[in-house]
Design a protein around this motif. Sequence first.
Motif, short mmCIF file in Angstrom:
data_model
loop_
_atom_site.label_atom_id
_atom_site.label_comp_id
_atom_site.label_asym_id
_atom_site.label_seq_id
_atom_site.Cartn_x
_atom_site.Cartn_y
_atom_site.Cartn_z
N ALA A 26 41.20 49.68 37.78
CA ALA A 26 40.40 48.52 38.17
C ALA A 26 39.12 49.04 38.80
N PHE A 27 38.00 48.46 38.39
CA PHE A 27 36.70 48.88 38.90
C PHE A 27 35.75 47.70 38.91
N LEU A 28 34.72 47.79 39.76
CA LEU A 28 33.75 46.71 39.85
C LEU A 28 32.93 46.62 38.57
N ASP A 29 32.69 45.39 38.13
CA ASP A 29 31.80 45.15 36.99
C ASP A 29 30.39 45.47 37.47
N VAL A 30 29.66 46.30 36.74
CA VAL A 30 28.30 46.67 37.16
C VAL A 30 27.29 45.57 36.84
N MET A 31 27.72 44.55 36.12
CA MET A 31 26.88 43.38 35.88
C MET A 31 27.69 42.14 36.31
N PRO A 32 27.94 42.02 37.62
CA PRO A 32 28.89 41.00 38.09
C PRO A 32 28.33 39.58 38.07
N GLU A 88 32.61 41.75 25.02
CA GLU A 88 31.60 42.71 25.48
C GLU A 88 31.93 44.14 25.10
N VAL A 89 33.16 44.54 25.32
CA VAL A 89 33.61 45.91 25.08
C VAL A 89 34.93 45.84 24.30
N PRO A 90 35.05 46.57 23.19
CA PRO A 90 36.28 46.51 22.40
C PRO A 90 37.41 47.34 23.00
N HIS A 91 37.76 47.01 24.23
CA HIS A 91 38.87 47.64 24.96
C HIS A 91 39.45 46.52 25.81
N ALA A 92 40.72 46.27 25.70
CA ALA A 92 41.36 45.18 26.44
C ALA A 92 40.97 45.23 27.92
N HIS A 93 40.59 44.08 28.46
CA HIS A 93 40.26 44.03 29.88
C HIS A 93 40.38 42.62 30.43
N ILE A 94 40.67 42.56 31.72
CA ILE A 94 40.82 41.31 32.45
C ILE A 94 39.70 41.25 33.48
N HIS A 95 39.01 40.11 33.53
CA HIS A 95 38.01 39.87 34.57
C HIS A 95 38.69 39.17 35.74
N LEU A 96 38.53 39.71 36.94
CA LEU A 96 38.97 39.06 38.17
C LEU A 96 37.71 38.69 38.93
N VAL A 97 37.51 37.40 39.16
CA VAL A 97 36.25 36.92 39.72
C VAL A 97 36.51 36.07 40.96
N PRO A 98 36.03 36.52 42.13
CA PRO A 98 36.15 35.68 43.32
C PRO A 98 35.39 34.37 43.09
N MET A 99 36.04 33.24 43.36
CA MET A 99 35.43 31.94 43.06
C MET A 99 35.37 31.03 44.28
N LEU A 112 24.32 39.33 38.72
CA LEU A 112 23.75 39.86 39.95
C LEU A 112 23.24 41.28 39.73
N LYS A 113 22.23 41.63 40.47
CA LYS A 113 21.73 43.00 40.49
C LYS A 113 21.94 43.52 41.91
N LEU A 114 22.94 44.38 42.07
CA LEU A 114 23.30 44.89 43.39
C LEU A 114 22.86 46.34 43.53
N SER A 115 22.59 46.74 44.74
CA SER A 115 22.23 48.13 45.02
C SER A 115 23.50 48.98 45.05
N PRO A 116 23.35 50.29 44.88
CA PRO A 116 24.52 51.16 45.01
C PRO A 116 25.24 50.99 46.35
N GLU A 117 24.48 50.76 47.40
CA GLU A 117 25.07 50.56 48.73
C GLU A 117 25.90 49.27 48.77
N GLU A 118 25.41 48.22 48.12
CA GLU A 118 26.18 46.97 48.07
C GLU A 118 27.47 47.17 47.29
N PHE A 119 27.38 47.85 46.13
CA PHE A 119 28.59 48.12 45.35
C PHE A 119 29.58 48.94 46.16
N GLN A 120 29.11 49.95 46.87
CA GLN A 120 30.01 50.81 47.65
C GLN A 120 30.67 50.03 48.78
N GLY A 121 29.91 49.13 49.41
CA GLY A 121 30.49 48.31 50.46
C GLY A 121 31.59 47.40 49.93
#
Length: 129
Positions: A26-32, A88-99, A112-121
Amino acid sequence: MSTIFTKIINGEIPAYKIAEDEHHLAFLDVMPLVKGHTLVIPKKEVDLIFDLESEEFKNLWAFAQSVAKKIGAAVPCVRVGVAVVGLEVPHAHIHLVPMNSMQDLNFTNERLKLSPEEFQGIQNAIANA
């Protein structure tokens, strides 16, 4: 079928990892859509989520459930939404989105366009929840 997700799994491309075990990542979407938008994938290269073997399918969803609970504890939201789009990507994946509203799960929204610091936080908050 090597995809960008395979490159993330193999460490060839960096990612803001939230959780990992032998079979899942599980990893953050870089285009959230919103802060905390996370992707959950099997490490096995499978294009369509419904092509996973039954046990693999169940285990992927159990892993996603544990990640969703961490997201809900770390990111202010009414609930964590789930989507399986797969275009988007031909590899099975689940989106988990805080709503906080139905609009938060609208994939036509501007990302969203987040800074590396925002992603790390966000990564640290969810991973440590």
